[in-house]
Enzyme design. Structure first.
Site, PDB file in Angstrom:
ATOM      1  N   HIS A  38       0.851  -1.189   0.000  1.00  0.00           N
ATOM      2  CA  HIS A  38       0.000   0.000   0.000  1.00  0.00           C
ATOM      3  C   HIS A  38       0.881   1.231   0.000  1.00  0.00           C
ATOM      4  O   HIS A  38       1.974   1.223   0.574  1.00  0.00           O
ATOM      5  CB  HIS A  38      -0.919  -0.006   1.234  1.00  0.00           C
ATOM      6  CG  HIS A  38      -2.024   0.994   1.169  1.00  0.00           C
ATOM      7  ND1 HIS A  38      -1.848   2.317   1.502  1.00  0.00           N
ATOM      8  CD2 HIS A  38      -3.327   0.871   0.796  1.00  0.00           C
ATOM      9  CE1 HIS A  38      -2.988   2.964   1.343  1.00  0.00           C
ATOM     10  NE2 HIS A  38      -3.900   2.117   0.920  1.00  0.00           N
ATOM     11  N   ASP A  63      -7.992  -4.698  -0.162  1.00  0.00           N
ATOM     12  CA  ASP A  63      -8.553  -5.328  -1.359  1.00  0.00           C
ATOM     13  C   ASP A  63      -8.371  -6.846  -1.383  1.00  0.00           C
ATOM     14  O   ASP A  63      -9.003  -7.526  -2.190  1.00  0.00           O
ATOM     15  CB  ASP A  63      -7.895  -4.744  -2.611  1.00  0.00           C
ATOM     16  CG  ASP A  63      -8.094  -3.247  -2.712  1.00  0.00           C
ATOM     17  OD1 ASP A  63      -9.258  -2.819  -2.668  1.00  0.00           O
ATOM     18  OD2 ASP A  63      -7.097  -2.513  -2.823  1.00  0.00           O
TER      19      ASP A  63
END
EC number: 2.3.3.16
Length: 411
Positions: free
Chosen positions: A304, A363
């Site tokens: 991320h 996700d």
């Protein structure tokens, strides 16, 4: 006492104020550099640049912390509901019982959209992506609220409520149109999440009974996606809003940004990756491919921009995923979940991923949950938009209330 950083350019020293954050890193104010030093700062992707002061959301990526208005995301996901979090983000504090009831009633009251919007849907071909339909429909709301083309401060709160209320209706309409089914009107006897599931899966001839485990899981997903600092779509909403554009136009720009595969479309990419891997026995092969710079394969759902630790949202979703699949009788026989769990276990022990601080992100498990719920992959980003609308409106409202904000104009 004020603190300053010193910047030396061509022998001349410039003193830059250091702004103290209420929590997290301090910030060097460079707003006067171009005027005083005759040069600009260069920061592709705004990796080290704060564009605004905000009290909505705080992230400590190194420690894996995410807080909304000071409340930890895990506590909100486990103990709150989506509209309570929406109130928190918009108003800055959790509601009292009376405030919560009034807020939910207002959201329910504004959930209907103008019936003329149906004609817009009919202009799309049946194969149109639901995000394309939603993008156009949200932008078109400007035509139904001409008074908001020149909005005032008194309009901020009602505008936020209208947006939060109508986005799920438009999202469900986009889905129904894409599969050739008639639209289902909102049912105000249902709560926010139940109502959305009702509009998605009910038909005129069959009643849809909402499974409480599914409802609670979707409620958590909405909370976990509600806001996330100045990400691409939120920054897009702020930039559009800085010009004075009407709020419906601003939110439509956020939807457009969210549609990008590097932003809102990542969970669909995770599903495609797990399908490509196919079986746990092939995980080592794909781990090797991910490490090979010359191989186009990328390990989706890991890493991320902000988090250099385990994404706290992913930890909640991992357990939520197990709860949903257990309820649906798929816990021990869902191939995607089995591959995901083993892939995570292997990656978290691999020095390559440890050194690069590549941990599962939000996700990684959300797509598996959606798929188990019967939500098709083309709707994944649409659901993301439903949740993130709350954050967009909180940030939009905060921006307009900030006397320091100017029209955005990068150099």
């Amino acid at each position: 006492d004020s603190e300053f950083a010193e910047l030396k350019i061509r022998g001349k020293i410039f003193k830059l104020p250091i702004l103290k954050a209420s929590i997290g890193e301090d910030v060097i104010d460079i707003s006067r550099v171009s005027a005083e030093a005759d040069c600009f700062t260069y920061d592709p992707g705004f990796m080290s640049t704060a564009s605004c002061q905000s009290t909505v959301t705080y992230i400590d990526g190194d420690k894996g912390i995410l807080r909304h208005r000071g409340y930890d995301i895990k506590d909100l996901a486990e103990k709150s509901d989506f509209l309570e979090v929406a109130y928190l983000l918009i108003y800055g504090e959790l509601p009292s019982g009376e405030q919560y009831n009034n807020f939910t009633k207002q959201v329910a009251h504004h959930s209907l959209v103008n019936d003329r919007l149906h004609y817009l849907f009919q202009t799309f071909c049946s194969s149109s992506h639901p995000m394309a339909i939603m993008l156009a429909a949200v932008g078109s709301l400007s035509a139904f609220y001409p008074d908001l083309l020149n909005f005032k401060e008194a309009d901020y709160e009602l505008t936020a409520i209208r947006m939060i209320a109508k986005i799920p209706t438009i999202a469900a309409m986009s889905y129904k149109y894409s599969i050739g089914q008639p639209f289902i009107y909102p049912d105000n006897s249902l709560d926010f999440t139940e109502n959305f599931l009702h509009m998605m899966f009910a038909t005129p001839y069959t009643k849809y009974t909402v499974n409480p485990i599914i409802k609670n899981a979707l409620n958590k997903i909405f909370i976990l996606h509600a806001d996330h600092e100045q990400n691409a779509s939120t920054s897009t909403v702020r930039i559009a809003g800085s010009s004075g554009a009407n709020p419906f136009a601003c939110i439509s720009t956020g939807i457009a940004s969210l549609w990008g595969p590097a932003h809102g479309g990542a969970n669909e990419a995770v599903i495609n990756m797990l399908k490509e891997i196919g079986s746990s026995e092939y995980i080592p092969k794909y781990i090797a491919k991910a490490k090979d710079k010359n191989d186009p394969f990328r390990l989706m759902g890991f890493g991320h921009r902000v988090y250099k630790n385990y994404d706290p949202r992913a930890a909640v979703l991992k357990e939520t995923c197990k709860e949903v699949l257990k309820e649906l009788g798929q816990l021990d026989n869902n191939p995607l979940l089995q591959i995901a769990i083993e892939l995570e276990a292997i990656a978290l022990k691999d020095e390559y991923f440890i050194e690069r601080k590549l941990y599962p992100n939000v996700d990684f498990y959300s797509g598996i949950i959606y798929k188990a719920m019967g939500i098709p992959s083309q709707m994944f980003t649409v659901l993301f938009a439903i949740a993130r609308t709350v954050g967009w409106m909180a940030q939009w409202k905060e921006m307009h209330e900030d006397p320091e904000q100017k029209i955005s104009r990068p150099r």
